[in-house]
Scaffold this motif. Sequence first.
Motif, short mmCIF file in Angstrom:
data_model
loop_
_atom_site.label_atom_id
_atom_site.label_comp_id
_atom_site.label_asym_id
_atom_site.label_seq_id
_atom_site.Cartn_x
_atom_site.Cartn_y
_atom_site.Cartn_z
N GLU A 236 -35.92 5.92 2.27
CA GLU A 236 -36.68 5.15 3.24
C GLU A 236 -36.43 3.65 3.12
OE1 GLU A 236 -41.29 4.42 4.78
OE2 GLU A 236 -40.90 5.48 2.90
N ASN B 57 -35.08 -1.10 13.96
CA ASN B 57 -34.18 -0.06 13.47
C ASN B 57 -34.64 1.31 13.94
OD1 ASN B 57 -32.57 -1.88 11.76
ND2 ASN B 57 -34.47 -2.08 10.61
N ALA B 58 -33.72 2.27 13.90
CA ALA B 58 -34.06 3.62 14.34
C ALA B 58 -35.27 4.16 13.59
CB ALA B 58 -32.85 4.54 14.13
N ASP B 59 -36.29 4.60 14.33
CA ASP B 59 -37.52 5.21 13.81
C ASP B 59 -38.43 4.23 13.06
OD1 ASP B 59 -36.96 7.77 14.79
OD2 ASP B 59 -35.68 8.21 13.09
N GLU B 60 -38.14 2.94 13.09
CA GLU B 60 -38.94 1.99 12.33
C GLU B 60 -40.33 1.79 12.95
OE1 GLU B 60 -38.64 -2.39 10.18
OE2 GLU B 60 -37.10 -1.77 11.60
N GLY C 139 -31.75 2.75 17.17
CA GLY C 139 -32.67 1.63 17.26
C GLY C 139 -32.63 1.01 18.65
N ARG D 197 -28.26 0.77 10.34
CA ARG D 197 -29.68 1.13 10.45
C ARG D 197 -30.09 1.38 11.89
NH1 ARG D 197 -31.97 -3.35 9.43
NH2 ARG D 197 -30.11 -4.55 8.93
N LYS D 198 -29.51 0.65 12.85
CA LYS D 198 -29.82 0.89 14.26
C LYS D 198 -29.18 2.19 14.74
CE LYS D 198 -30.90 -3.61 16.23
NZ LYS D 198 -31.23 -4.33 15.01
N PHE E 201 -37.56 3.71 8.28
CA PHE E 201 -36.18 3.84 8.76
C PHE E 201 -35.27 4.19 7.58
CE2 PHE E 201 -36.93 -0.60 7.70
CZ PHE E 201 -35.80 -0.99 7.00
N ASP E 202 -34.09 4.71 7.89
CA ASP E 202 -33.19 5.23 6.86
C ASP E 202 -32.31 4.15 6.25
OD1 ASP E 202 -34.12 7.80 7.16
OD2 ASP E 202 -32.53 8.39 8.57
N ASN F 244 -33.32 5.37 22.72
CA ASN F 244 -34.42 4.69 22.04
C ASN F 244 -35.64 4.56 22.95
OD1 ASN F 244 -35.76 1.69 21.67
ND2 ASN F 244 -35.39 2.71 19.70
#
Length: 422
Positions: free
Chosen positions: A367, A326-329, A303, A199-200, A360-361, A275
């Motif tokens: 999602e 997390n990425a885009d969270e 992330g 997730r990161k 996040f993905d 990030n």
Amino acid sequence: MLKTPIARGVALATLGATLAIPTMAQAAFIEDTKASLELRNFYFNRDYREDPGQSKQEEWAQGFLLRVESGFTEGPVGFGVDALGLLGVKLDSGGGRYGDGSQLLPGDGDTAADDFSELGLTAKVKVSKSVLKVGSLQPKNMAIAASDSRLLPAVMRGAQLVSNEVDDLTLDLGYLDELNNRASSDYEDLTINNSASARKGITGATEADSFLFLGGQYKLTKDLTTSYYYSNLEDNYKQHALNLVHVLPISKGQSLKTDLRYQRSTDDGNTNVDNKAFGAMVTYSLSGHSFGLGYQKMSGDTGFAYVGGNIDPFLVNFIQINDFANADEKSWQARYDFNFASIGVPGLTFMTRYISGDNFDRADGSEGKEWERNTDIAYTFQEGALKNLNVKWRNATSRNNYSRGTNIDENRLIVSYTIPLM
């Protein structure tokens, strides 16, 4: 005083450093020395709910934390030494209940160790209002913060210089190369935090030979403070961090605090770190009540990056279990605190908060969502035979839609008592 090998080792090391200093310079060294022994009893219970493997972790242990901080020798250049003796003793664990996730006791994957210990020594030099420390360190700043939320604290090895030569300005720089985690007696090389890497989105992480940081804090006015730190985990990431804290007095017993944070992290050769982390926390305080609202947003290809192991990242929504990084969270926090001293019950405090994150993905591209709820209740006895004994109960519930093994109900009961030795 505790008669254990670790305690005796700290005492002998400190005594040896004292004897090595010329007699005429010992006065301030001895007079300003402080020593204490903290007794920390820790019960940890984590229920993994639907995990098809281990259903829960449950451990109970007793910790002994001996801290000695010497004064400095007299003269334009002062010398001193600090010592830290740590001992953890298992009281109950086993029967399939042990697991690394509790980070309370070390073990071999199935069984917790009966005890573990560590001795840390730190040499220090003081010139004017600047202090250089070399050896065992527990840094606490925007770039890196060693965790102390279990039985024993995490300890790092390196050098740190803190200078207060200019009024209202603190400069802080350091070099670190090893980390001794909370449930360990061994120092290890540094690496990036890669938990939940799927997730990161961080790849290419390697062990690092060094972590460097340089920064400081400046008090612009009595109500406004700004901070900046640059840090570099060799071959992993580079990071710039900014922080602005403003406290607006409204009336007696009433204030509004604003805490703004921004960090920019990029790769340093081996990784793909990219990030931007923004965080804001606004807290309104009225008498014993505090009401807080927080927001945290991650952007970029990955992330948030920070040192792995037992290190606490400088994030608004880093809490008991999750970091919401997390990425885009995107995540929101609502928090309430109450100090019962305001109604005549000093020593009793209460905190509860709820954090919800999404955007996040998941592994399948859909999602991801997660939430966590924390409640802390603590009481410090104010008088009588139990004066200064602290009892704290910490409860957490965490749920998400990306991994069954990380849906958690958790309880921690911590009883601590600190005995001043000198």
